[in-house]
Design a protein around this motif. Structure first.
Motif, PDB file in Angstrom:
ATOM      1  N   ASN A 199     -58.106 108.620  -3.955  1.00  0.00           N
ATOM      2  CA  ASN A 199     -56.975 108.824  -4.393  1.00  0.00           C
ATOM      3  C   ASN A 199     -55.896 109.263  -3.909  1.00  0.00           C
ATOM      4  OD1 ASN A 199     -58.005 108.188  -7.634  1.00  0.00           O
ATOM      5  ND2 ASN A 199     -59.574 109.303  -6.605  1.00  0.00           N
ATOM      6  N   CYS A 254     -67.060 105.690  -1.236  1.00  0.00           N
ATOM      7  CA  CYS A 254     -66.120 106.417  -1.381  1.00  0.00           C
ATOM      8  C   CYS A 254     -64.712 105.517  -2.050  1.00  0.00           C
ATOM      9  CB  CYS A 254     -65.639 107.484  -0.212  1.00  0.00           C
ATOM     10  SG  CYS A 254     -64.120 108.018  -0.211  1.00  0.00           S
ATOM     11  N   ASP A 255     -64.082 106.446  -3.219  1.00  0.00           N
ATOM     12  CA  ASP A 255     -63.014 105.708  -3.492  1.00  0.00           C
ATOM     13  C   ASP A 255     -61.893 107.026  -3.528  1.00  0.00           C
ATOM     14  OD1 ASP A 255     -64.600 103.905  -4.963  1.00  0.00           O
ATOM     15  OD2 ASP A 255     -64.454 104.870  -6.694  1.00  0.00           O
ATOM     16  N   GLU A 295     -55.490 104.627  -6.606  1.00  0.00           N
ATOM     17  CA  GLU A 295     -56.905 104.604  -6.124  1.00  0.00           C
ATOM     18  C   GLU A 295     -57.264 103.560  -5.299  1.00  0.00           C
ATOM     19  OE1 GLU A 295     -59.664 104.674  -9.607  1.00  0.00           O
ATOM     20  OE2 GLU A 295     -61.232 105.661  -8.433  1.00  0.00           O
ATOM     21  N   LYS A 324     -60.395 101.674  -3.813  1.00  0.00           N
ATOM     22  CA  LYS A 324     -61.724 101.426  -4.063  1.00  0.00           C
ATOM     23  C   LYS A 324     -62.655 101.275  -2.790  1.00  0.00           C
ATOM     24  CE  LYS A 324     -62.494 101.717  -8.496  1.00  0.00           C
ATOM     25  NZ  LYS A 324     -63.450 103.084  -9.078  1.00  0.00           N
ATOM     26  N   ASN A 325     -63.823 101.591  -2.892  1.00  0.00           N
ATOM     27  CA  ASN A 325     -64.964 101.282  -2.076  1.00  0.00           C
ATOM     28  C   ASN A 325     -64.767 101.331  -0.753  1.00  0.00           C
ATOM     29  OD1 ASN A 325     -66.921 100.703  -3.778  1.00  0.00           O
ATOM     30  ND2 ASN A 325     -66.060  99.087  -4.584  1.00  0.00           N
ATOM     31  N   THR A 362     -55.186 100.503  -9.275  1.00  0.00           N
ATOM     32  CA  THR A 362     -56.289 100.692  -8.159  1.00  0.00           C
ATOM     33  C   THR A 362     -56.043  99.346  -7.368  1.00  0.00           C
ATOM     34  OG1 THR A 362     -57.747 101.136 -10.191  1.00  0.00           O
ATOM     35  CG2 THR A 362     -58.758 100.079  -8.429  1.00  0.00           C
TER      36      THR A 362
END
Ligand code: ADP
Ligand code: ZN
Ligand code: MG
Length: 482
Positions: free
Chosen positions: A201, A198-199, A216, A218-219, A251
């Protein structure tokens, strides 16, 4: 005060037998580069062919969240350069996704919602795409290796709407989605192996104002990391805003070791992926017959199952979430509730003694040695007050675990049957009252707290086999009488 706004993008690896566009095995853990072919290696001239099983899995997800199934959707090429992407582009879906506008219910976070209850979280879309290969970097920093076994593995990317309002809700939503894809049999759910990732936000705003700038992360590959990363990121953004600074659109990655998110790249320099429709694949068309065929195979939705348990058995949201922790646990609970005729009793035993044993032994419910039918015998005895809860827990349950026969036979053999016969209890009550004229007088003078003492005396006289509730009632009647 700031409010968090969170939307998750979840990548679900579909457990098809073969890859998305070729016949290579979709199986984790094979020696590197043994599950590849000209298509997934991106060799010139190789042509992709869509795996229909992946389409049916996407439909199963879509139907389970009451989404709209698009009859026509198109695959696109998303171009970027990376060593584990041999074609130089990823095949994904364009502006129209096979699944759009679904909804999943989760227990709302009372701390931010102003009360308990289920809240709907919308799913914007779920589209089909292929996974990339994997790069492994040697610890000495000298060499990198590319394994393309994962290249071309089917993914369903589920894009959630920004409807989540706390890190807790994000983690609960992810759990609900995880439960759903596992229950549907479209994903093995193994988060360590990356089958479900899942990412996240996240942005902050003052309540009632438009959404703020989002970051965001990440990972995130565990429920705990999602919660921790979001809690940290919410604090970081709140501190920036409180100082009058602004949040940069970027990110970030979660460093679990340090417990921080770290900037990776800013979104201003957003990549141009030069999307265009994939010329080697026809438009993905789904007809109503295929949709109905998939619908006919669907199990009960886990979020609806949880709601049914709350309504039918009078259980709380927290309890039912725990009962639904895995399809196997949910199935055990369902069977126990059925066989015992008591959802409340079944939940109490599963969340209490059974969970304690599972933790102690480090096993899942699949390996629990007592069948739901056998445990139901004990639940029934307690519910009908034929045996006290104490005796059931201390003596019958361990014997049941040790395989010493049915609950009924254990109770009979150990002489644990609880006495709730009025006549027998009345005799003992009369005896205890006669032996304790002092406390009785004090109770009559208003010292009600001494009643507990007399109840204890009666229970003791009954050698722990009396039904405490009946004792309380009969003692109160006797005290009121004379
Ligand atoms: P992009 O086009 O960059 O992929 P999207 O609008 O599709 O962005 O949103 C991607 C994800 O970000 C979705 O899961 C969505 O819920 C979430 N999201 C969008 N705007 C915000 C925001 N302001 N705060 C938090 N999450 C957001
Ligand atoms: Zn292949
Ligand atoms: Mg998007």
């Amino acid at each position: 005060m700031f409010e968090a706004v969170i939307g998750l993008e979840v990548h679900v690896q579909l457990s098809t037998r073969t890859k998305m566009f070729c016949g290579c095995a979709n199986h984790y853990g094979a020696p590197p580069n043994t599950q590849t072919c000209p298509v997934c290696l991106g060799l010139p001239g190789a042509l992709p062919a869509l795996n229909r099983e992946a389409v049916r899995m996407a439909l199963a997800l879509g139907l389970s969240v009451d989404a709209r199934i698009q009859p026509h959707s198109t695959f696109y090429r998303k171009q970027y350069f990376y060593p584990d992407l041999p074609k130089g582009y990823q095949i994904t879906q364009g502006p129209v996704a096979i699944v759009e506008e679904g909804c999943l219910e989760i227990p709302g976070d009372a701390a931010v919602r102003g009360g308990e209850g289920l809240v709907p979280i919308r799913l914007e879309r779920a589209h089909l795409e292929e996974d990339a290969g994997k790069s492994h970097h040697d610890l000495d920093g000298q060499n990198s290796h590319v394994d393309l076994n994962r290249a071309g593995v089917p993914l369903l990317e589920i894009v959630g709407a920004p409807d989540l309002r706390s890190a807790q809700e994000a983690s609960d939503y992810l759990k609900a989605l995880h439960r759903l894809v596992v229950a549907l049999g479209i994903c093995d759910g193994n988060m360590e192996e990356g089958s479900f990732r899942c990412d996240a936000n996240v942005s902050l705003r003052r309540v009632g104002e438009p959404f703020g700038t989002r970051v965001e992360v990440k990972n995130l590959n565990s429920f705990r990391f999602v919660r921790q990363a979001l809690e940290h990121e919410i604090d970081r953004q709140a501190a920036l805003l409180a100082r009058g600074e602004s949040v940069a659109m970027e990110t970030r990655g979660w460093d679990a070791g340090v417990g921080e998110t770290r900037g990776q790249r800013t979104k201003e320099a957003a990549m141009d992926y030069r999307y265009f429709p994939e010329p080697d694949l026809p438009v993905l068309t789904v007809d109503p017959a295929e949709i109905e065929a998939v619908r006919a195979t669907l199990p009960e939705r886990p979020d609806r199952q949880v709601r049914r348990w709350q309504e039918a058995y009078g259980l709380g949201a927290g309890e039912t979430q725990t009962l639904a922790q895995s399809p196997a646990f949910a199935a055990y609970f369902e069977a126990l509730a059925q066989a015992s005729g008591s959802g409340k009793g079944a939940a109490a035993w599963l969340l209490g003694e059974v969970s304690r044993i599972l933790n102690e032994r480090g096993i899942g419910i699949e390996a629990f040695p007592v069948t739901p039918e056998a445990l139901a015998g004990l639940v029934r005895l307690v519910e009908s007050r034929a045996v006290s809860f104490g005796a059931a827990k201390e003596q019958v349950f361990p014997a049941l675990l040790a395989g010493e026969g049915s609950a009924e036979s254990i109770v009979a053999r150990k002489g644990l049957a609880q006495v709730s016969d009025r006549g027998a209890i009345e005799l003992l009550v009369a005896q205890v009252l006669a032996e304790n004229p002092g406390p009785v007088a004090q109770i009559k003078a208003g010292k009600a707290s001494l009643k507990g003492f007399l109840v204890g005396q009666v229970l003791k006289a009954g050698r722990g086999q009396l039904d405490a509730k009946a004792v309380n009632e009969i003692l109160a009647e006797a005290l009121a009488k004379d």
